[in-house]
Design an enzyme around this catalytic site. Structure first.
Site, PDB file in Angstrom:
ATOM      1  N   HIS A  34     -39.446  35.323 -39.171  1.00  0.00           N
ATOM      2  CA  HIS A  34     -40.107  35.503 -37.907  1.00  0.00           C
ATOM      3  C   HIS A  34     -39.944  34.380 -36.864  1.00  0.00           C
ATOM      4  O   HIS A  34     -40.167  34.766 -35.616  1.00  0.00           O
ATOM      5  CB  HIS A  34     -41.421  35.947 -37.966  1.00  0.00           C
ATOM      6  CG  HIS A  34     -41.483  37.360 -37.506  1.00  0.00           C
ATOM      7  ND1 HIS A  34     -40.672  38.192 -36.787  1.00  0.00           N
ATOM      8  CD2 HIS A  34     -42.854  37.938 -36.933  1.00  0.00           C
ATOM      9  CE1 HIS A  34     -41.186  39.392 -36.140  1.00  0.00           C
ATOM     10  NE2 HIS A  34     -42.618  38.998 -36.214  1.00  0.00           N
ATOM     11  N   PHE A  88     -48.738  33.886 -30.473  1.00  0.00           N
ATOM     12  CA  PHE A  88     -48.385  34.944 -31.416  1.00  0.00           C
ATOM     13  C   PHE A  88     -47.331  35.924 -31.142  1.00  0.00           C
ATOM     14  O   PHE A  88     -47.270  36.210 -30.076  1.00  0.00           O
ATOM     15  CB  PHE A  88     -49.498  35.400 -32.179  1.00  0.00           C
ATOM     16  CG  PHE A  88     -50.423  34.545 -32.875  1.00  0.00           C
ATOM     17  CD1 PHE A  88     -49.855  33.980 -34.260  1.00  0.00           C
ATOM     18  CD2 PHE A  88     -51.500  33.488 -32.326  1.00  0.00           C
ATOM     19  CE1 PHE A  88     -50.602  32.996 -35.081  1.00  0.00           C
ATOM     20  CE2 PHE A  88     -52.138  32.612 -32.950  1.00  0.00           C
ATOM     21  CZ  PHE A  88     -51.972  32.404 -34.372  1.00  0.00           C
ATOM     22  N   ASN A  90     -46.763  39.095 -31.185  1.00  0.00           N
ATOM     23  CA  ASN A  90     -47.126  40.401 -30.592  1.00  0.00           C
ATOM     24  C   ASN A  90     -47.513  40.483 -29.308  1.00  0.00           C
ATOM     25  O   ASN A  90     -47.524  41.236 -28.553  1.00  0.00           O
ATOM     26  CB  ASN A  90     -48.085  41.127 -31.358  1.00  0.00           C
ATOM     27  CG  ASN A  90     -47.497  41.522 -32.891  1.00  0.00           C
ATOM     28  OD1 ASN A  90     -46.475  41.155 -33.377  1.00  0.00           O
ATOM     29  ND2 ASN A  90     -48.376  42.114 -33.768  1.00  0.00           N
ATOM     30  N   ASP A 138     -35.515  37.240 -34.197  1.00  0.00           N
ATOM     31  CA  ASP A 138     -34.964  37.689 -35.446  1.00  0.00           C
ATOM     32  C   ASP A 138     -34.799  39.291 -35.570  1.00  0.00           C
ATOM     33  O   ASP A 138     -35.407  39.986 -34.631  1.00  0.00           O
ATOM     34  CB  ASP A 138     -35.995  37.126 -36.539  1.00  0.00           C
ATOM     35  CG  ASP A 138     -37.545  38.065 -36.214  1.00  0.00           C
ATOM     36  OD1 ASP A 138     -38.027  37.636 -35.069  1.00  0.00           O
ATOM     37  OD2 ASP A 138     -37.793  38.995 -37.011  1.00  0.00           O
ATOM     38  N   ASN A 164     -41.915  43.823 -32.296  1.00  0.00           N
ATOM     39  CA  ASN A 164     -43.307  43.710 -31.473  1.00  0.00           C
ATOM     40  C   ASN A 164     -43.246  42.497 -30.259  1.00  0.00           C
ATOM     41  O   ASN A 164     -43.776  42.835 -29.229  1.00  0.00           O
ATOM     42  CB  ASN A 164     -44.426  43.481 -32.209  1.00  0.00           C
ATOM     43  CG  ASN A 164     -44.857  44.798 -33.060  1.00  0.00           C
ATOM     44  OD1 ASN A 164     -44.699  45.792 -32.726  1.00  0.00           O
ATOM     45  ND2 ASN A 164     -45.278  44.572 -34.212  1.00  0.00           N
TER      46      ASN A 164
END
Length: 268
Positions: free
Chosen positions: A92, A137, A139, A164, A185
């Protein structure tokens, strides 16, 4: 006799001088003018009443300076990932890894924290760039990216997001001019921060899909093994080249380089 000769010569010179000034058919040739201008030390004193120094000439204004073009807006190159050591080297975070590879290749230090992101400023060729790794982060990536774009008034066509992609085979690259979030997201958050606009380029890096029954979340948070890291080095090499082409030669040439069958085979 000598005295009279001198007087004659003086009068002869004065006569010629008067003839030159008064005779209507006299003109200075172009060759003479060029000769006079080729010698900066040559000067002829001209009184204020001379036709060569008219009131009209004295009122001529100096040429106006050319208007300066506005400074170029930088390109914003964003890599997506999650902050913190435990996420280093995970699937990720491949967007972070790509941005780090660009920074190293171009000699740009990512040494500033602002707009909830780690930021580096520099040039690729003669193009100003900002490299960013949001620290919100994944999201909530749009909180950072949207703030940077708004503050610097960067056109969306100059915002490249690297992330990714589960739908691409491992280590493959794909450059697109626009598109949806595809279930990612981080991209969803960025599109929301752009008031729903999807018109910005993105560089997708394939991470493949989990084998068997492995949960997708666990898969994307899984670290790359040694063989995968070696494959990614070649991917990053091609990604760096693609970014250079994009900034210096345009989207079409970069997309052709990245998306061509030959390039995809080289990455396989």
């Amino acid at each position: 006799m000598k005295l009279s000769s001198s007087i004659f010569t003086f009068r002869f010179l004065n006569f010629n001088s008067l003839f030159i000034k008064s005779h209507p058919s006299f003109k200075i040739s172009a060759a003479t003018k060029r000769t006079m201008t080729q010698f900066p030390n040559f000067s002829t004193k001209i009184s204020n009443s001379s036709p060569a120094n008219t009131a009209e000439d004295s009122q001529v204004s100096p040429p106006e300076p050319r208007p300066q073009s506005p400074p170029r807006k930088p390109w914003l190159i964003v890599g997506l990932g999650n902050p913190g050591k435990k996420f280093n080297g995970t699937r990720h975070n491949v967007g972070f890894m790509m941005v780090d590879a660009i920074a190293e290749a171009e000699g740009i230090s990512i040494n500033t924290v602002n707009f909830k992101a780690q930021i580096g400023k520099g040039f690729i060729g003669n193009v100003p760039v900002m490299l960013a790794k949001p620290q919100t982060f994944m999201n909530s990536s749009g909180e950072s990216v949207g703030a940077i774009v708004s503050y610097y008034k960067i056109p969306l066509k100059q915002v490249l997001v690297i992330f990714d992609d589960l739908d691409l085979p491992f280590a493959k690259l794909r450059l697109l001019p626009k598109g949806g979030h595809g279930g990612h997201n981080g991209m969803r958050s960025i599109i929301d921060s752009f008031e729903g606009s999807r018109n910005f380029p993105r560089l997708r890096i394939g991470i493949g899909r989990p084998q068997g029954r492995m949960d997708t979340i666990n898969f994307v948070l899984r670290a790359f093994n040694k063989q995968e890291r070696e494959e990614l080095e070649f991917t990053f090499h091609n990604g760096i080249a693609a970014v250079r082409i994009l900034l210096l030669e345009g989207f079409d040439k970069s997309a052709t380089y990245v998306n061509s069958t030959k390039a995809m085979e080289q990455l396989g």
